[in-house]
Write an enzyme that holds these catalytic residues in place. Structure first.
Site, PDB file in Angstrom:
ATOM      1  N   SER A 182      -1.858  -5.744  -2.526  1.00 20.07           N
ATOM      2  CA  SER A 182      -1.171  -5.995  -1.264  1.00 20.07           C
ATOM      3  C   SER A 182      -2.128  -6.520  -0.212  1.00 20.07           C
ATOM      4  O   SER A 182      -3.329  -6.202  -0.225  1.00 20.07           O
ATOM      5  CB  SER A 182      -0.550  -4.681  -0.769  1.00 20.07           C
ATOM      6  OG  SER A 182      -0.133  -4.773   0.565  1.00 20.07           O
ATOM      7  N   TYR A 242      -0.727   4.238   1.896  1.00 20.17           N
ATOM      8  CA  TYR A 242      -0.292   3.209   0.945  1.00 20.17           C
ATOM      9  C   TYR A 242      -1.357   2.129   0.803  1.00 20.17           C
ATOM     10  O   TYR A 242      -1.757   1.766  -0.308  1.00 20.17           O
ATOM     11  CB  TYR A 242       1.033   2.582   1.400  1.00 20.17           C
ATOM     12  CG  TYR A 242       1.353   1.291   0.677  1.00 20.17           C
ATOM     13  CD1 TYR A 242       1.804   1.307  -0.639  1.00 20.17           C
ATOM     14  CD2 TYR A 242       1.175   0.055   1.297  1.00 20.17           C
ATOM     15  CE1 TYR A 242       2.085   0.123  -1.306  1.00 20.17           C
ATOM     16  CE2 TYR A 242       1.459  -1.129   0.637  1.00 20.17           C
ATOM     17  CZ  TYR A 242       1.911  -1.090  -0.659  1.00 20.17           C
ATOM     18  OH  TYR A 242       2.168  -2.260  -1.325  1.00 20.17           O
ATOM     19  N   LYS A 273      -3.984   0.928  -2.538  1.00 16.57           N
ATOM     20  CA  LYS A 273      -4.200  -0.415  -3.074  1.00 16.57           C
ATOM     21  C   LYS A 273      -5.688  -0.771  -3.059  1.00 16.57           C
ATOM     22  O   LYS A 273      -6.207  -1.370  -4.011  1.00 16.57           O
ATOM     23  CB  LYS A 273      -3.393  -1.445  -2.286  1.00 16.57           C
ATOM     24  CG  LYS A 273      -1.881  -1.289  -2.426  1.00 16.57           C
ATOM     25  CD  LYS A 273      -1.421  -1.399  -3.881  1.00 16.57           C
ATOM     26  CE  LYS A 273       0.083  -1.347  -4.013  1.00 16.57           C
ATOM     27  NZ  LYS A 273       0.534  -1.397  -5.424  1.00 16.57           N
TER      28      LYS A 273
END
Length: 339
Positions: free
Chosen positions: A124, A149, A153
Site C-alpha cells: 500500500s 494498518y 504493510k
C-alpha cells in the site's frame, strides 16, 4: 500455471481472479469469508464461465495452511491479498491487524518454503506516510506509519525482503497500490463492504442509492486546493491487471530477488473532486457534510508510476469518470440482486 490467490473473494482479489483467467492462469482461492461473501464465487463463475477452486479457512491457522500446501504442491505463484485493511479500524483495533496481517503472511511463506514460487504481495501507498515530495516514487523514504494498518504493510515488506535476502527460492514483488475503486465492466463483482463502508466510494454509492443518509467528508482544512484530502484513485480492473503483469515479470529469467512498484494513475483527486466526478458521471446528487479529520489519515498522496510503466509494462487505462460510473453500476446491480 496454478496461482494461489489468498483473499480471492474480496474486492481486489475477485477482480484479480478474473484477470488471471483472462491471461491463461488457473487461480485457486483461499478466503476465510471474514470480510467477503461466498456468493462472489458464483458471480466470478458467471464472468469466466466456470467456478474456480475455493478453500475456506483462516490463514492464521498454521496447521490448515500446512495441510493445504501439502495437498497443493503444484502451485507456481501466490498473490497474497488476505489481510485486514481499514485504516480507521486499525487505529481502534491494532492487535487484530497485527495478528491477521502477520500470521497469515508468515504461515503461507513457511508452508511453501523451499519452493521456487513467484510471490506478489498486496502492499500500500500507506508505507510512505505523508511524503516530502509528490508524486512519490518507490525510492522515497518509508516514514513512521500513520496507522497500525500502514505499519503492517511496512513490516510485511521488510519480512519479504529479509526472506529473499536469506536465499529463499521465492521471487517477490510488492505492489504499493493507491486507492482502488470502481467495479468490473459486467457490474457482477465490485466492492462489497460488510456493515458501514470504511472506504469513500462505496459510501458515496450507498448514500446515492439511499442506503446511507449522508456522506461525511473528513476534514476541509488540509493544505489542498479545496481543503479535503487528496488520493490517487485507481480502477480495480487496472489494479488487477498489474498483478498479472507482476507474475509475468517474475517468470522472466532476468528477474531475481525482490522489487516494489507503485500502482496508481499518477494523478491525485481531492475527496470533493471525487464527489463531483460521481455526480457528473451518474447524474445523482449526493447528500454530504463536512466533518472533523479522521485519525490515521494522510493529507495528500499520489504516485509516480513511471517505474511500473517501464519495468512492468503496465499502465492504468480507466479515468475517474469510468471509476465512478462502474461503481454506481455495481451498486445498482447489488441492490437489485442482493447476494
Amino acid at each position: 500455471m496454478k496461482i494461489l490467490v489468498t483473499g480471492g473473494l474480496g474486492f481486489i482479489g475477485s477482480h484479480t481472479v478474473v484477470e488471471l483467467v483472462n491471461a491463461g492462469y488457473d487461480p485457486v482461492i483461499i478466503d476465510d469469508l471474514s470480510n467477503s461473501n461466498v456468493r462472489i464465487l458464483d458471480q466470478i463463475a458467471k464472468i469466466i464461465g466456470y467456478k474456480p477452486a475455493f478453500h475456506e479457512f483462516d490463514l492464521c491457522d498454521a496447521k490448515a495452511v500446512k495441510d493445504f500446501a501439502a495437498n497443493n504442491p503444484d502451485i507456481s505463484g501466490i498473490i497474497h491479498f488476505a489481510a485486514s485493511k481499514a485504516v480507521g479500524e486499525s487505529v481502534q483495533l491494532p492487535l487484530k491487524y497485527y495478528r491477521n496481517n502477520f500470521y497469515s503472511l508468515i504461515n503461507i511463506l513457511q508452508a511453501y518454503e523451499g519452493s521456487p514460487l513467484n510471490f506478489v504481495f498486496s502492499s500500500s501507498c500507506t508505507v510512505y506516510g505523508q511524503p516530502d515530495v509528490l508524486p512519490v516514487t518507490e525510492d522515497a523514504p518509508v516514514k513512521p506509519a500513520e496507522s497500525p494498518y500502514g505499519n503492517t504493510k511496512q513490516i510485511a515488506e521488510e519480512i519479504l525482503r529479509d526472506v529473499v535476502a536469506a536465499g529463499s527460492a521465492y521471487k517477490v514483488i510488492a505492489l504499493r497500490y493507491f486507492n482502488p475503486v470502481g467495479a468490473h465492466d459486467s457490474a457482477m463483482i465490485g466492492e462489497l463492504p460488510i456493515g458501514v463502508p470504511q472506504n469513500l466510494v462505496p459510501f458515496i454509492t450507498q448514500t446515492a442509492i439511499g442506503k446511507r443518509e449522508k456522506l461525511t467528508v473528513f476534514g476541509d482544512k488540509y493544505d489542498t486546493p479545496d481543503g479535503s484530502c487528496i488520493r490517487d484513485y485507481i480502477h480495480v480492473v487496472d489494479l488487477a491487471r498489474a498483478h498479472v503483469a507482476a507474475l509475468k515479470l517474475m517468470e522472466q529469467s532476468g528477474f531475481n530477488g525482490y522489487d516494489v512498484f507503485n500502482i496508481g494513475t499518477g494523478k491525485g483527486y481531492t475527496v470533493l473532486e471525487v464527489i463531483s466526478a460521481f455526480e457528473q458521471s451518474t447524474g445523482k446528487k449526493l447528500n454530504y457534510q463536512i466533518g472533523p479529520p479522521r485519525s490515521g489519515d494522510i493529507e495528500k498522496v499520489w504516485g509516480d508510476v513511471s517505474k511500473s510503466t517501464q519495468k512492468l509494462h503496465w499502465k492504468a487505462e480507466r479515468d475517474i469518470d469510468t471509476m465512478m460510473s462502474s461503481a454506481w453500476a455495481w451498486e445498482n446491480y447489488i441492490t437489485q440482486n442482493p447476494l
